[in-house]
Write an enzyme that holds these catalytic residues in place. Sequence first.
Site, PDB file in Angstrom:
ATOM      1  N   GLU A 201      40.905  35.329  36.761  1.00 17.63           N
ATOM      2  CA  GLU A 201      39.970  35.903  36.903  1.00 17.63           C
ATOM      3  C   GLU A 201      38.416  34.868  37.902  1.00 17.63           C
ATOM      4  O   GLU A 201      37.776  35.227  38.731  1.00 17.63           O
ATOM      5  CB  GLU A 201      38.987  35.343  36.066  1.00 17.63           C
ATOM      6  CG  GLU A 201      39.763  36.436  34.673  1.00 17.63           C
ATOM      7  CD  GLU A 201      39.761  37.716  34.781  1.00 17.63           C
ATOM      8  OE1 GLU A 201      38.438  38.213  35.948  1.00 17.63           O
ATOM      9  OE2 GLU A 201      40.148  38.560  34.981  1.00 17.63           O
ATOM     10  N   HIS A 204      39.543  35.913  42.081  1.00 20.07           N
ATOM     11  CA  HIS A 204      38.006  37.233  41.378  1.00 20.07           C
ATOM     12  C   HIS A 204      37.160  36.818  42.348  1.00 20.07           C
ATOM     13  O   HIS A 204      36.638  37.244  43.459  1.00 20.07           O
ATOM     14  CB  HIS A 204      38.441  38.263  40.719  1.00 20.07           C
ATOM     15  CG  HIS A 204      39.399  38.757  40.539  1.00 20.07           C
ATOM     16  ND1 HIS A 204      39.616  39.954  41.981  1.00 20.07           N
ATOM     17  CD2 HIS A 204      39.883  39.132  39.188  1.00 20.07           C
ATOM     18  CE1 HIS A 204      39.959  40.676  40.592  1.00 20.07           C
ATOM     19  NE2 HIS A 204      40.384  40.233  39.559  1.00 20.07           N
ATOM     20  N   GLU A 265      43.797  43.469  42.945  1.00 22.80           N
ATOM     21  CA  GLU A 265      44.780  42.395  41.407  1.00 22.80           C
ATOM     22  C   GLU A 265      46.153  42.053  41.878  1.00 22.80           C
ATOM     23  O   GLU A 265      45.429  40.791  41.144  1.00 22.80           O
ATOM     24  CB  GLU A 265      44.629  43.306  40.214  1.00 22.80           C
ATOM     25  CG  GLU A 265      43.253  44.586  39.267  1.00 22.80           C
ATOM     26  CD  GLU A 265      42.430  43.243  38.515  1.00 22.80           C
ATOM     27  OE1 GLU A 265      42.992  42.390  38.237  1.00 22.80           O
ATOM     28  OE2 GLU A 265      41.198  43.518  39.274  1.00 22.80           O
TER      29      GLU A 265
END
Length: 317
Positions: A201, A204, A265
């Site tokens: 995360e 990102h 992703e």
Amino acid sequence: PRNLCANRIHTSARLNVLLPPHVWLFIKPIQKLLAIILGRSVRKWWKALPANKRQLFKENLQQNRWKLSLASLGLGFLIILFYFTSLEETPVTGRARLLVFRKEHYDLLTTLAYENMIEEFKDEILPEKDERYQQVQKIVQHLIACNSDLPEVAKIEWTLHVVDKPIVNAYVLPNGQIFVFTGILKSVADIDQLAFILCHEMAHAILDHTAEKASVSHLLDFLFMISLVMIWAICPLDSLAMFGQWIQSKLREYVLERPFSRTLETEADKVGIELAAKACIDVRASSVFWKQMMVVSDLGDEPRIPEWLSTHPSHER
């Protein structure tokens, strides 16, 4: 692991977008409506034309076909020019990407999203003295300390929020606000798995994926708006135009948006693993975690879909 800072990242000169992202978000549904109205108006205008005027119009088009071709080529050239002048390298990975919006353009939207989340979870956010918060905070601090040599990590002010809800999720806002739900603490087998999720995360945010997704969506909106006008202008009935619009939306979703989402992703996975490795986290935990997710998915009620139809890569890694 390899040194993530071994190669210098060269980026293109920063250009200012015409309008900030929150304005584009407001315009987005309006431009689709305008495209439908314009296309429908063209169709009605064409139907109302007498036969002789239709023939005259076709002859004029035939006579000016070279001008129309040059105009189309000019528009195509401008789109291509816009695309290539908006390309820059992704931090850490060096992947070429379209970037119209940047993280600083999203300050307002990110702040609003953060305030909404704080308001929504205000009664469930754990205090800093809570043992669960301290456990996650130690991991976050360790990950940041071990990757502080990365400018993309050092420039973000990371802040942790642990929410006491049985949601199996964790995410990081572009401004470094980390939200971890206690449901995911019960789902991971060990600290290494939790650390990998946090690295994924955080990746990102480091890679500015939010701004990149908005930039690509912005370009696709413009291109598909042109085709939407043509659909509503050419289709003789509204029902056929609506069906054509539905096909267009599905083509955009499955041919462009979902593969693009899988690319982001996968990139976050790769960078997340590198961040974890630098923090001496057992990176094998990532494959174990994804296998667990695959088992959960198989045991669930939802049908398993092929990877090429999904927004995420397959758990079979």
